[in-house]
Design an enzyme around this catalytic site. Structure first.
Site: not given
Ligand code: CO
Length: 199
Positions: A42, A44, A46, A98, A101
């Site tokens: 992803c 993302d 993090r 994850h 999400c």
């Molecule tokens: Co995500």
């Protein structure tokens, strides 16, 4: 002075810390890349793929998008898989979802978000496919399960993609794995859904 100067300074510190361990590290990498792994994760912020696996530049070929999707008509993802499998000869493709999400959360809501809705629709398709199992769950449990199911579905999509099918037909060693990352503890779990040949 640019507002990003601290990042450029960080970069120099990072280069120096790597060179302190191995003085010709970057010269070696400039010759070629020979990663064993393709990471599909992803976008993302993090989830820094290379860093969280404790690996180094040169170790992982990376493709990231919202909710770690592998859509059959997405030539970006397919080109990455093709290049990684046929030219870099990676041995493992890791699809890593994850928990928590945002893309998956959007797919569970009926709200409209704009342009991203067309992309989210692919996650909604996964939700629809597993509607029976998901209907028995609620709240975070439902969201977490869809994160897992979506990751495993994307593994199936990787396996069905032409570059992966061709590799297996050639007898090339290639394993596709489903992992899930916990943003609240930094740990990766194996979803035990690895595939190593045509099914
Ligand atoms: Co995500």
């Amino acid at each position: 002075m640019s507002k990003l100067d601290h990042i450029l300074k960080n970069n120099i510190d990072w280069v120096n810390s790597i060179k302190a361990e191995k003085v010709d590290f970057f010269e070696g990498l400039a010759e070629q890349q020979t990663p064993d792994y393709l990471w599909i994760g992803c976008s993302d912020s993090r989830i820094p793929a290379t860093q969280l696996m404790g690996l180094m530049p040169g170790d992982v070929f990376v493709h990231r998008n919202i909710a770690n999707m592998v859509v059959h008509a997405d030539f970006n993802a397919l080109s990455v898989i093709h290049y990684a499998v046929e030219y870099l000869k990676v041995k493992h493709i890791i699809v890593c979802g994850h928990y928590g999400c945002g893309g998956v959360r959007c797919a569970l809501s009926d709200d409209r978000f704009g342009t991203v809705d067309s992309w989210i629709q692919h996650i909604k398709d996964v939700k629809h496919l597993h509607r029976e199992e998901l209907s028995k769950l609620e709240g975070v449990a439902k969201e977490d399960r869809l994160c897992e199911l979506n990751t495993m579905e994307q593994v199936q999509n990787v396996c069905k993609s032409p570059p992966v099918q061709d590799a297996w037909e050639r007898g090339q060693e290639l394993h596709v794995h489903a992992w899930i990352y916990g943003i609240n503890d930094g740990k990766i779990q194996n979803l035990q859904h690895s595939i190593s040949g045509p099914v």
